[in-house]
Enzyme design. Structure first.
Site, PDB file in Angstrom:
ATOM      1  N   LYS A  80       8.124   1.208  -5.722  1.00 17.03           N
ATOM      2  CA  LYS A  80       8.305   0.269  -4.598  1.00 17.03           C
ATOM      3  C   LYS A  80       9.067   0.921  -3.446  1.00 17.03           C
ATOM      4  CE  LYS A  80      11.170  -3.300  -5.028  1.00 17.03           C
ATOM      5  NZ  LYS A  80      11.503  -2.646  -6.263  1.00 17.03           N
ATOM      6  N   THR A 108       9.459   4.099  -2.893  1.00 18.66           N
ATOM      7  CA  THR A 108       8.609   5.181  -2.398  1.00 18.66           C
ATOM      8  C   THR A 108       7.578   4.631  -1.407  1.00 18.66           C
ATOM      9  OG1 THR A 108       8.860   6.274  -4.537  1.00 18.66           O
ATOM     10  CG2 THR A 108       7.101   7.076  -3.117  1.00 18.66           C
ATOM     11  N   ARG A 140      18.302  -0.653   0.135  1.00 15.76           N
ATOM     12  CA  ARG A 140      19.642  -0.798  -0.440  1.00 15.76           C
ATOM     13  C   ARG A 140      20.212   0.555  -0.860  1.00 15.76           C
ATOM     14  NH1 ARG A 140      18.186  -4.222  -5.344  1.00 15.76           N
ATOM     15  NH2 ARG A 140      16.323  -2.943  -5.079  1.00 15.76           N
ATOM     16  N   LYS A 186      17.317   3.996 -15.103  1.00 17.05           N
ATOM     17  CA  LYS A 186      16.388   3.785 -14.000  1.00 17.05           C
ATOM     18  C   LYS A 186      16.275   4.999 -13.078  1.00 17.05           C
ATOM     19  CE  LYS A 186      15.488   0.478 -10.262  1.00 17.05           C
ATOM     20  NZ  LYS A 186      15.788   1.263  -9.078  1.00 17.05           N
ATOM     21  N   ALA A 216      18.526  -7.171  -8.139  1.00 14.26           N
ATOM     22  CA  ALA A 216      17.686  -8.362  -7.994  1.00 14.26           C
ATOM     23  C   ALA A 216      17.543  -9.139  -9.293  1.00 14.26           C
ATOM     24  CB  ALA A 216      16.309  -7.974  -7.476  1.00 14.26           C
ATOM     25  N   PHE A 233      13.090  -5.073  -7.754  1.00 17.05           N
ATOM     26  CA  PHE A 233      12.266  -5.416  -8.906  1.00 17.05           C
ATOM     27  C   PHE A 233      10.978  -6.136  -8.471  1.00 17.05           C
ATOM     28  CE2 PHE A 233      16.484  -5.108 -11.168  1.00 17.05           C
ATOM     29  CZ  PHE A 233      16.176  -3.908 -11.788  1.00 17.05           C
ATOM     30  N   PHE A 263      -1.552   7.512  -8.374  1.00 21.67           N
ATOM     31  CA  PHE A 263      -1.136   8.532  -9.339  1.00 21.67           C
ATOM     32  C   PHE A 263      -2.330   9.458  -9.581  1.00 21.67           C
ATOM     33  CE2 PHE A 263       2.315   5.720  -9.870  1.00 21.67           C
ATOM     34  CZ  PHE A 263       3.323   6.351 -10.583  1.00 21.67           C
ATOM     35  N   TRP A 277       3.181   9.392  -1.904  1.00 18.16           N
ATOM     36  CA  TRP A 277       4.003  10.216  -2.799  1.00 18.16           C
ATOM     37  C   TRP A 277       3.570  11.672  -2.699  1.00 18.16           C
ATOM     38  CZ3 TRP A 277       3.043  13.460  -6.929  1.00 18.16           C
ATOM     39  CH2 TRP A 277       4.149  13.821  -7.714  1.00 18.16           C
TER      40      TRP A 277
END
Length: 558
Positions: A73, A75, A96, A107, A275, A303, A383, A411
């Site tokens: 997210k 990214t 954030r 994480k 979150a 999240f 991906f 990415w």
């Protein structure tokens, strides 16, 4: 094919002096308070000077429920911001700050990934500009002053059994969830039960992220309820006379941080409530300032959309008077397959049937977001193992939901890979179809607000609350807090309170274990299921692999 790690890519970044980045937004060097060469805080006087400008367009990036496969997210948020700048738009990213807890836990970092990152990556994921340390210190100053007040005679007649203010630490430490404090004799005070929350769940963090300026900050701090007397009347932070000193500690932390993406585009990184246990959005002051400085502001909520986006739309937008023009919902083929029952070890094999099965989770999020009156674009975060047939299956499914999915390769390619997504988002915004409204009114009862989220967003049959909780909510309504929104603390991995239940389940309830009043932040927290406000470390924490190499560089951060 071997890919560079995020930290390798970040280390090779060709950063520009932060004064050049500020100049892109019209911020002079006199209005920047530099922390080294590549990060700075924006002065309050500059923020005050731009308040009469028109707002740009706000874009919210959210995601499906997170899976071990990773959704990307942040990214995507960074990639979209770079993509908008690539197609000629004046855009800024707002995210954030990272908590040390997940960095050293499971994480990992929170600065994006691949060629869609914000730098300096190591500093952002560690101490950064010290904001979290200031929040932790301010929180625990209040803790110390409460116990000190009791020790020196307890003039406010605090019932030591009803001290509700817990301590805070920016680390995953399960041993501190519930403790006994003040042991060791008369000179150490009166023994009582206490506990710690992680700093990102602190009400001080929430207040810093929702306050408009320092005056608003101090007023909100003063309104925090820290304890109750024997007659059950509340004791406020201002009664302890801690609000002034706390504001002093938070003076610099209140100013937004400006940094840059790998492509030297500006980014505000400020505040960091989780979150799943807090409201999950970056600071109001950073977002509203960015809206005065750019035509497009890309921000994220933590999240999945059932948590972060719901709180962004029902709490942050309501409190700040802002509204998104579009929402980007991040999904991956890998996550669709996991939601369709494929094990993580088998995600590299094509399985279109599993993709189709797992899309139910995506569809529920699309429907939920549309219920707020905002148009939704699905970003398929690419991906290398994705096949054309799997990607097409997601696109076809999203089309049946009245939205469009765009494959984004940010990415791997940076803004070159996100330009199509950026173009689609601009097209949707220019149609002007957004008609945002929260899903419940201020005047609805607190229990009905909790039930509304449980039934309309999670699709539960009901939220289950015992009589003690219902009475507590009724008491708060009687005391004048009934118009507050609610902040649901719940596992991020599922619409239910069972983290193992993926997809789009039905036929379940949401058990509410506890409710807490955050009177200063301006919401009521409903703690659901087994969620903890102080997380623990996993069996093998990331900290085991983080170290300095022979050159003095950080190794092991994602």
């Amino acid at each position: 094919m071997a890919f560079k790690t995020d930290i390798q890519i970040a280390r090779e970044a060709k950063k520009k002096p932060i004064q050049e980045i500020g100049a892109k937004l019209g911020i002079s060097s006199d209005d920047l308070l530099p922390y080294g060469h590549d990060k700075a805080k924006v002065s309050q006087s500059f923020i005050n000077s731009v308040q009469d400008r028109e707002d740009g367009k706000l874009i919210l990036v959210t995601a499906i429920n997170p899976t071990p496969a990773g959704e990307g997210k942040t990214t995507t948020t960074v990639g979209l911001g770079d993509g908008l700048n690539r197609i000629g738009k004046n855009a800024v990213v707002c995210i954030r700050e990272a908590s040390l807890g997940p960095n050293f836990g499971m994480k990992g970092g929170a600065a994006g990934g691949g060629y869609s990152q914000i730098v300096p990556m190591e500093e952002m994921n560690l101490h950064f500009t010290g904001d979290f340390h200031a929040i932790t210190s301010a929180h625990n100053l209040l803790s110390a002053m409460i116990d000190n007040h009791i020790y020196w005679g307890n003039e406010l007649d605090i019932d030591t059994r009803r001290v509700v203010w817990r301590r805070a630490l920016d680390m995953n430490d399960r041993a501190l969830r519930q403790i006994t404090a003040s042991l060791g004799g008369v000179s150490n005070g009166f023994p009582r039960e206490a506990g710690f929350d992680i700093t990102v769940a602190s009400e001080v963090m929430a207040i810093l992220c929702l306050a408009k300026d320092l005056d608003d900050l101090q007023e909100r701090l003063g309104q925090m309820i820290v304890a109750y007397r024997r007659d059950r009347t509340p004791v406020f932070c201002r009664d302890i006379k801690a609000d002034g000193a706390m504001t002093v500690l938070l003076k610099d932390a209140m100013q937004p941080n400006i940094v840059q993406t790998l492509e030297n585009n500006p980014a505000f990184v400020h505040g960091g409530p989780f979150a799943n246990i807090a409201h999950g959005c970056n600071s109001v002051i950073a977002t509203t300032t960015a809206l005065k400085l750019a035509d497009y502001v890309v921000t994220e909520a933590g999240f999945g959309a059932d948590l972060g986006a719901e709180k962004f739309l029902n709490i942050k937008c309501r409190k700040a008077g802002i509204a998104p023009s579009a929402v980007v919902l991040v999904a991956t083929v890998r996550a669709m397959k996991m939601n369709g029952g494929v094990a993580k070890a088998d995600l590299g094999r094509e399985d279109v049937a599993a993709v189709n099965s797992g899309c139910a989770n995506l569809g529920r999020h699309i429907e939920n977001l549309k219920s707020f009156g905002v148009p939704v674009v699905v970003a398929i975060n690419h991906f290398v193992t994705d096949t054309d047939a799997e990607v097409q299956a997601v696109k076809d499914y999203v089309a049946t939901q009245g939205s469009e999915a765009v494959l984004s390769r940010h990415w791997e390619l940076g803004s070159e890979g996100s330009a199509d997504l950026a173009t689609k988002v601009v097209d949707i915004i220019e149609k002007g179809e957004a008609n945002f409204a929260p899903i419940y009114p201020d005047e609805m009862s607190l229990s009905d607000k909790i039930n509304t989220i449980a039934t309309k967003i999670y699709r539960a049959d009901a939220a289950v609350m015992d009589n003690k909780i219902l009475k507590q909510l009724a008491d708060w309504e009687e005391q004048g807090y009934g118009n507050l929104p609610v902040c649901m603390a719940k596992t991020q991995y599922s619409f239910t309170t069972d983290p193992e239940m993926r997809g789009a389940p039905t036929g379940f309830t949401i058990p509410v274990r506890e409710v807490r009043l955050s009177a200063g932040a301006g919401f009521v927290v409903a703690i659901c299921g087994e969620i903890m406000t102080m997380p623990g470390l996993p069996r093998v924490p990331s900290a085991e692999n983080i170290r300095l190499n022979a050159d003095g560089d950080v190794e092991g951060l994602f």
